[in-house]
Design a protein around this motif. Structure first.
Motif, mmCIF file in Angstrom:
data_model
loop_
_atom_site.group_PDB
_atom_site.id
_atom_site.type_symbol
_atom_site.label_atom_id
_atom_site.label_comp_id
_atom_site.label_asym_id
_atom_site.label_seq_id
_atom_site.Cartn_x
_atom_site.Cartn_y
_atom_site.Cartn_z
ATOM 1 N N LEU A 17 0.824 -1.205 0.000
ATOM 2 C CA LEU A 17 0.000 0.000 0.000
ATOM 3 C C LEU A 17 0.863 1.262 0.000
ATOM 4 C CD1 LEU A 17 -2.764 -1.068 2.531
ATOM 5 C CD2 LEU A 17 -2.992 -0.828 0.059
ATOM 6 N N ALA A 18 1.961 1.228 0.761
ATOM 7 C CA ALA A 18 2.834 2.396 0.817
ATOM 8 C C ALA A 18 3.541 2.631 -0.513
ATOM 9 C CB ALA A 18 3.860 2.223 1.940
ATOM 10 N N ALA A 19 4.103 1.567 -1.091
ATOM 11 C CA ALA A 19 4.933 1.709 -2.284
ATOM 12 C C ALA A 19 4.119 1.853 -3.565
ATOM 13 C CB ALA A 19 5.874 0.504 -2.402
ATOM 14 N N ALA A 20 2.983 1.163 -3.641
ATOM 15 C CA ALA A 20 2.228 1.138 -4.889
ATOM 16 C C ALA A 20 1.090 2.145 -4.926
ATOM 17 C CB ALA A 20 1.665 -0.275 -5.130
ATOM 18 N N GLU A 21 0.648 2.636 -3.773
ATOM 19 C CA GLU A 21 -0.516 3.506 -3.756
ATOM 20 C C GLU A 21 -0.250 4.854 -3.083
ATOM 21 O OE1 GLU A 21 -3.340 2.927 -5.263
ATOM 22 O OE2 GLU A 21 -2.683 0.972 -5.983
ATOM 23 N N ILE A 22 0.164 4.830 -1.828
ATOM 24 C CA ILE A 22 0.265 6.067 -1.042
ATOM 25 C C ILE A 22 1.339 7.002 -1.603
ATOM 26 C CG2 ILE A 22 0.635 7.050 1.235
ATOM 27 C CD1 ILE A 22 -1.910 5.416 1.008
ATOM 28 N N LEU A 23 2.567 6.517 -1.757
ATOM 29 C CA LEU A 23 3.655 7.388 -2.204
ATOM 30 C C LEU A 23 3.472 7.874 -3.648
ATOM 31 C CD1 LEU A 23 6.725 5.696 -0.483
ATOM 32 C CD2 LEU A 23 5.559 7.820 0.136
ATOM 33 N N PRO A 24 3.074 7.016 -4.602
ATOM 34 C CA PRO A 24 2.815 7.548 -5.954
ATOM 35 C C PRO A 24 1.736 8.626 -5.974
ATOM 36 C CG PRO A 24 3.017 5.169 -6.036
ATOM 37 C CD PRO A 24 2.987 5.543 -4.580
ATOM 38 N N GLU A 25 0.690 8.446 -5.149
ATOM 39 C CA GLU A 25 -0.370 9.451 -5.089
ATOM 40 C C GLU A 25 0.152 10.758 -4.492
ATOM 41 O OE1 GLU A 25 -4.247 11.026 -5.481
ATOM 42 O OE2 GLU A 25 -3.337 9.204 -6.288
ATOM 43 N N ALA A 26 1.043 10.652 -3.521
ATOM 44 C CA ALA A 26 1.595 11.842 -2.873
ATOM 45 C C ALA A 26 2.394 12.693 -3.856
ATOM 46 C CB ALA A 26 2.478 11.427 -1.689
ATOM 47 N N HIS A 27 3.097 12.047 -4.778
ATOM 48 C CA HIS A 27 3.979 12.774 -5.694
ATOM 49 C C HIS A 27 3.352 12.995 -7.067
ATOM 50 C CE1 HIS A 27 7.570 12.726 -3.125
ATOM 51 N NE2 HIS A 27 7.143 11.545 -2.720
ATOM 52 N N HIS A 28 2.127 12.545 -7.255
ATOM 53 C CA HIS A 28 1.511 12.630 -8.574
ATOM 54 C C HIS A 28 1.283 14.083 -9.004
ATOM 55 C CE1 HIS A 28 -0.882 11.718 -12.034
ATOM 56 N NE2 HIS A 28 -1.970 12.255 -11.534
ATOM 57 N N ARG A 29 0.640 14.862 -8.149
ATOM 58 C CA ARG A 29 0.337 16.254 -8.489
ATOM 59 C C ARG A 29 1.253 17.250 -7.792
ATOM 60 N NH1 ARG A 29 -6.328 16.339 -8.211
ATOM 61 N NH2 ARG A 29 -6.683 14.753 -9.845
ATOM 62 N N HIS A 30 1.948 16.795 -6.788
ATOM 63 C CA HIS A 30 2.827 17.693 -6.029
ATOM 64 C C HIS A 30 4.193 17.045 -5.851
ATOM 65 C CE1 HIS A 30 -0.481 20.421 -4.905
ATOM 66 N NE2 HIS A 30 -1.200 19.332 -4.787
ATOM 67 N N PRO A 31 4.989 16.964 -6.918
ATOM 68 C CA PRO A 31 6.324 16.370 -6.795
ATOM 69 C C PRO A 31 7.290 17.332 -6.103
ATOM 70 C CG PRO A 31 6.017 17.189 -9.012
ATOM 71 C CD PRO A 31 4.705 17.410 -8.284
ATOM 72 N N ALA A 32 6.892 17.782 -4.912
ATOM 73 C CA ALA A 32 7.654 18.812 -4.209
ATOM 74 C C ALA A 32 8.685 18.187 -3.279
ATOM 75 C CB ALA A 32 6.712 19.714 -3.412
ATOM 76 N N ARG A 33 9.732 18.954 -3.018
ATOM 77 C CA ARG A 33 10.768 18.498 -2.102
ATOM 78 C C ARG A 33 10.202 18.332 -0.692
ATOM 79 N NH1 ARG A 33 16.098 21.932 -2.576
ATOM 80 N NH2 ARG A 33 15.682 21.258 -4.725
ATOM 81 N N SER A 34 9.218 19.157 -0.349
ATOM 82 C CA SER A 34 8.630 19.063 0.986
ATOM 83 C C SER A 34 7.915 17.723 1.186
ATOM 84 C CB SER A 34 7.644 20.216 1.200
ATOM 85 O OG SER A 34 6.640 20.222 0.194
ATOM 86 N N THR A 35 7.318 17.188 0.110
ATOM 87 C CA THR A 35 6.661 15.889 0.215
ATOM 88 C C THR A 35 7.685 14.798 0.507
ATOM 89 O OG1 THR A 35 5.037 16.626 -1.414
ATOM 90 C CG2 THR A 35 5.122 14.275 -0.950
ATOM 91 N N LEU A 36 8.813 14.843 -0.187
ATOM 92 C CA LEU A 36 9.877 13.874 0.052
ATOM 93 C C LEU A 36 10.414 13.989 1.480
ATOM 94 C CD1 LEU A 36 11.818 11.706 -0.981
ATOM 95 C CD2 LEU A 36 13.291 13.534 -1.849
ATOM 96 N N LEU A 37 10.551 15.226 1.949
ATOM 97 C CA LEU A 37 11.032 15.430 3.319
ATOM 98 C C LEU A 37 10.056 14.856 4.333
ATOM 99 C CD1 LEU A 37 12.470 19.067 3.118
ATOM 100 C CD2 LEU A 37 13.745 16.918 3.277
ATOM 101 N N CYS A 38 8.756 14.955 4.054
ATOM 102 C CA CYS A 38 7.753 14.375 4.945
ATOM 103 C C CYS A 38 7.881 12.852 4.983
ATOM 104 C CB CYS A 38 6.348 14.762 4.491
ATOM 105 S SG CYS A 38 5.894 16.458 4.890
#
Length: 241
Positions: free
Chosen positions: A204-225
Motif C-alpha cells: 500500500l505504501a509503495a504502490a498507492e500512497i507514495l505515488p499518489e503523494a507525488h503525482h500532483r505535487h512532486p515537491a521536495r517538501s513531500t519527500l522530506l515528509c
C-alpha cells in the motif's frame, strides 16, 4: 495495567486520525508522511519482530519472509480483483475503489488488535517488558490512526466511514489488551501475522500512497515528509529498546 495503558493508545490513535483530517489542504504532505510512517513501521518494527518470532526456515527461506511476500502479493491481488470488478461496472480506469480502502483499514484495525494483545502479553512477562512495549505501541498508534483515516478517505470513502474505521482502530488495542486476560497468543503465530501484515502494508505504501503523494505535487517538501516519517518510527524503535 495493560488495559489502562491501552487507553493511551486509544487516545493517540484518535489524535493521529484528527491530524490527518485537519490537514486536507496539504494532502500531498499528509500522504508523503503516511507513506514514510508505513515504510518505517514495516522495515524497522514489523519485519524485525516477525523474523525474531517466526524465523525458522521453510525450504531455505524464513517463514516470516515467506508470509511477508505473501502479504504483498495478497494486497496486490485484492486490489486488482476489486479494480477489475469496478471496471466491469463501467468505472473509469483510474478511479479509486472504496472497498480497497476499507479492506486496508480493516487490516490496520486487525494490526491494532494485535498491538493490544502484544501489550497484554508483555505485561504478563513483566513490568519492564510491558513498559517497553507500551512506549512503542502508544507512540506508533499515532501513525496507525493517521494511516487508517488517510487510507480510508484516499480511496473515495466518505469522512463518516473514515471516522468509523478510525474509531474501530482506536478501540482495537483496548480490546486486544483485555483479551489477554483470557488467553495467551503463541509467539510464532504473532510473528507470522506481523510478517504477512507487513507485506500488505508495504504494498500500500509503495504502490498507492507514495505515488499518489507525488503525482500532483512532486515537491521536495513531500519527500522530506516521507523521510521524516521513517525517521520518526526509527526514533520510536530506538527509544523502546
Amino acid at each position: 495495567m495493560a488495559v489502562f495503558v491501552a487507553l493511551g493508545a486509544f487516545l493517540m490513535t484518535l489524535f493521529g486520525g484528527w491530524m490527518a483530517h485537519r490537514v486536507t489542504d496539504r494532502r500531498h504532505l499528509v500522504l508523503g508522511l503516511a507513506g514514510g510512517l508505513m515504510l518505517g513501521v514495516v522495515g524497522l518494527e514489523l519485519l524485525p519482530e516477525a523474523l525474531e518470532s517466526a524465523g525458522h526456515e521453510v525450504f531455505g527461506v524464513p517463514q516470516a519472509l515467506l508470509l511477508f511476500v505473501g502479504g504483498f502479493l495478497g494486497a496486490h491481488l485484492v486490489e486488482r480483483l476489486l479494480a477489475v470488478r469496478r471496471a466491469a461496472h463501467g468505472a473509469e480506469p483510474g478511479a479509486r475503489v472504496p472497498q480497497v480502502g476499507l479492506t486496508a483499514a480493516a487490516a490496520m484495525v486487525a494490526h491494532s488488535l494485535m498491538d493490544g494483545i502484544a501489550l497484554g502479553v508483555a505485561f504478563q512477562v513483566g513490568g519492564g517488558m510491558g513498559a517497553t512495549v507500551a512506549l512503542a505501541v502508544i507512540t506508533h498508534d499515532f501513525a496507525d490512526g493517521f494511516n487508517t483515516y488517510t487510507i480510508t478517505s484516499l480511496y473515495g470513502n466518505t469522512r463518516r466511514r473514515a471516522a468509523l474505521m478510525l474509531f474501530a482502530d482506536a478501540l482495537a488495542p483496548v480490546l486486544g489488551a483485555a483479551s489477554t486476560l483470557l488467553f495467551t497468543l503463541p509467539e510464532e503465530l504473532l510473528g507470522s501475522y506481523l510478517g504477512f501484515f507487513g507485506g500488505a502494508l508495504l504494498y500500500l505504501a509503495a504502490a498507492e500512497i507514495l505515488p499518489e503523494a507525488h503525482h500532483r505535487h512532486p515537491a521536495r517538501s513531500t519527500l522530506l515528509c516521507t523521510v521524516g516519517g521513517v525517521g520518526f518510527v526509527w526514533l520510536v524503535v530506538g527509544l523502546a529498546e
